[in-house]
Design a protein around this motif. Structure first.
Motif, short mmCIF file in Angstrom:
data_model
loop_
_atom_site.label_atom_id
_atom_site.label_comp_id
_atom_site.label_asym_id
_atom_site.label_seq_id
_atom_site.Cartn_x
_atom_site.Cartn_y
_atom_site.Cartn_z
N UNK A 259 0.83 -1.21 0.00
CA UNK A 259 0.00 0.00 0.00
C UNK A 259 0.86 1.25 0.00
N UNK A 260 1.89 1.29 0.83
CA UNK A 260 2.78 2.45 0.87
C UNK A 260 3.51 2.62 -0.45
N UNK A 261 3.91 1.52 -1.06
CA UNK A 261 4.60 1.58 -2.35
C UNK A 261 3.69 2.14 -3.43
N UNK A 262 2.41 1.73 -3.41
CA UNK A 262 1.45 2.26 -4.39
C UNK A 262 1.30 3.77 -4.22
N UNK A 266 2.08 6.39 -7.15
CA UNK A 266 0.97 7.23 -7.61
C UNK A 266 1.34 8.71 -7.51
N UNK A 267 2.04 9.08 -6.43
CA UNK A 267 2.45 10.47 -6.28
C UNK A 267 3.42 10.85 -7.38
N UNK A 268 4.32 9.93 -7.74
CA UNK A 268 5.25 10.22 -8.83
C UNK A 268 4.53 10.44 -10.15
N UNK A 385 9.54 -5.85 -7.49
CA UNK A 385 9.81 -4.61 -6.79
C UNK A 385 10.25 -4.96 -5.37
N UNK A 386 11.38 -4.40 -4.94
CA UNK A 386 11.91 -4.70 -3.62
C UNK A 386 11.68 -3.53 -2.67
N UNK A 387 11.20 -3.85 -1.47
CA UNK A 387 10.99 -2.84 -0.43
C UNK A 387 11.96 -3.07 0.72
N UNK A 388 12.01 -2.07 1.62
CA UNK A 388 12.82 -2.13 2.85
C UNK A 388 14.31 -2.37 2.55
N UNK A 389 14.79 -1.72 1.50
CA UNK A 389 16.21 -1.83 1.17
C UNK A 389 17.08 -1.22 2.26
N UNK A 390 16.51 -0.29 3.03
CA UNK A 390 17.28 0.37 4.09
C UNK A 390 17.31 -0.43 5.38
N UNK A 391 16.61 -1.55 5.43
CA UNK A 391 16.52 -2.33 6.66
C UNK A 391 17.36 -3.61 6.60
N UNK A 416 10.04 5.00 4.33
CA UNK A 416 8.58 5.14 4.39
C UNK A 416 8.10 6.51 3.96
N UNK A 417 9.01 7.40 3.61
CA UNK A 417 8.60 8.74 3.19
C UNK A 417 7.94 8.70 1.82
N UNK A 418 6.75 9.27 1.74
CA UNK A 418 6.00 9.33 0.48
C UNK A 418 6.10 10.76 -0.03
N UNK A 419 6.51 10.97 -1.27
CA UNK A 419 6.81 9.97 -2.32
C UNK A 419 8.31 9.77 -2.55
N UNK A 420 9.15 10.19 -1.60
CA UNK A 420 10.58 10.28 -1.88
C UNK A 420 11.32 8.95 -1.91
#
Length: 441
Positions: A259-262, A266-268, A385-391, A416-420
């Motif tokens: 959901x956060x990724x979407x 979407x903001x982009x 698509x890969x998430x949490x690359x910073x963790x 977790x910052x949207x959309x950065x």
């Protein structure tokens, strides 16, 4: 009969010594190639061993020494041998003997092989003459081996030394590539790269070093492995959402941040590409999941449709028909339950061009990543698509997944910052993270 052994470099040397010591009536009994000197039986220099003999009467200058009593012939000896052995054999004084008494066992025809002054030992004969001589039992000494130059001998010794060193290396430390490049192998293992893939890369690097005649160092292996990883991760298509895409589906297990990724993507699309965007969510199983996406929809001022079954999709598509791009958020389900995955696949039916993104968290063990991807690839998957690359500090799963399933890389989220906190995957950045602290020059 006087017999003497010579070890010489060439036949001309042997002839000169035989003529000097035994005279021109000497007979060559045998010649063979031997090695002398060297180290532990290796790298010895080739020489020629020549056995020559001369009749005792000729050696004594025509005087007839006291004949020795003839030896009785063996009972089973051939007639010719018995006749030959019956002849008296001249003996030399004890201080002149270099070998024990040798009987005349050569056929009489061999007396024609006496060394002649200013003549070679063996004269080339026509093929028919050679065959006839062989049938007649004539002894023909073999041709002496050609004498190699000092340069040829040096190169030969170097080649043998290199082979010996390679064998020693294999015996002492060649059982594993880990002994040759321990830093590289350990670094790749720390990043959870498949060990079989590591061995393949190192073996290929060794072959490349041999082909280029370069030393197989950690620096060389590092450069080679970087290129091999880049070959696996290279993109064959567009990594970002294609301009012609009308519907972008996002699937994956629970808790990976779909959901956060979407919301980020979407903001982009809204702020950067000025496209009209709409949301569809089927995640009605998780508490507040719809409210979370509705919050993002209100911030971006985009419409949102909620579907509870595949039958509601047509109504949702009709309500969002004016949108340039529709983001569809699916429920995170137990990927081990094929029934849930099949239900999800029914929601992926769409109208127009679409793309399906598999969302995976980098904090997931690769064994689980592989199982998740194996279940979802039964249906239509376009990109990963890969998430949490910073963790995480381990990035080998990216290479493993692309190698094992051939999926196209797309985005990587690192916060977790949207959309950065999202960007298109940079393959070189992944390689640098995996090969960090290793020599590459």
């Amino acid at each position: 009969m006087r017999v003497k052994r010579y070890v010489v470099d060439s036949m001309p040397d042997a002839l000169q010594k035989i003529r000097t010591d035994l005279g021109k009536d000497a007979v060559i009994l045998n010649t063979k190639e031997i090695r002398s000197g060297g180290f532990l039986g290796m790298f010895g220099k080739k020489k020629i061993e020549v056995i020559a003999a001369v009749d005792g009467t000729a050696a004594a200058g025509g005087t007839s020494p006291k004949p020795a009593a003839p030896k009785p012939a063996p009972a089973k000896a051939q007639p010719q041998a018995a006749a030959a052995r019956a002849a008296p054999v001249a003996m030399l004084e004890h201080d002149q003997l270099e070998f024990p008494e040798v009987p005349d066992v050569l056929p009489p025809v061999q007396q024609s092989l006496k060394i002649r002054e200013h003549a070679p030992v063996r004269k080339e004969l026509p093929p028919e003459s050679t065959a006839a001589a062989s049938q007649a039992g004539v002894y023909t000494p073999p041709k002496p081996a050609p004498v190699k130059s000092r340069e040829d001998l040096l190169f030969e010794e170097l080649r043998q030394m290199r082979e010996m060193m390679n064998k020693l290396a294999l015996q002492n430390g060649g059982e594993s590539n880990a002994n040759l490049v321990p830093a590289i192998r350990q670094r790749l293992i720390d990043h959870e790269v498949d060990p079989a893939l590591i061995d393949t890369w190192i073996d290929r690097a060794k072959v490349e070093a041999e082909e280029l005649a370069e030393p197989f160092t950690e620096s060389f292996a590092s450069r080679s492995i970087r290129l091999q990883i880049a070959d696996i991760l290279k993109s064959n298509g567009r990594k970002s959402i294609a301009p012609e895409t009308k519907i972008a589906h996002f699937v994956g297990p629970t808790g990976v941040g779909k959901t956060t990724t979407i919301a980020k993507l979407a903001a982009e699309q809204v702020l950067k590409h000025r496209r009209k965007v709409g949301f569809i969510t089927s995640d009605t199983y998780r508490i507040s999941a719809v409210e979370q996406l509705k919050t993002y929809a209100n911030i971006l001022n985009v419409p949102l449709e909620v579907v509870f079954s595949p039958q509601d999709l047509l109504k949702a598509f009709d309500a969002l028909k004016d949108c340039d791009l529709i983001f569809m958020d699916t429920a995170g389900r137990n990927f081990r339950n094929e029934m849930y995955v099949s239900e999800l696949n029914a929601l992926l039916r769409s109208q127009g061009d679409s793309e399906t993104f598999l969302v995976l968290s980098m904090t997931t063990k690769y064994k689980d990543m592989k199982a998740i991807t194996g279940n979802f690839t039964k249906f239509k998957l376009d990109k990963v698509l890969f998430t949490k690359m910073d963790e995480t500090d381990s990035f080998g799963a990216v290479v493993n997944l692309v190698h094992d399933f051939g999926l196209q890389l797309s985005y990587a989220a690192n916060g977790q910052n949207v959309p950065d906190d999202i960007s298109v995957v940079d393959e070189q950045a992944i390689i640098d993270l995996i090969m960090e602290e290793l020599p590459d020059e």
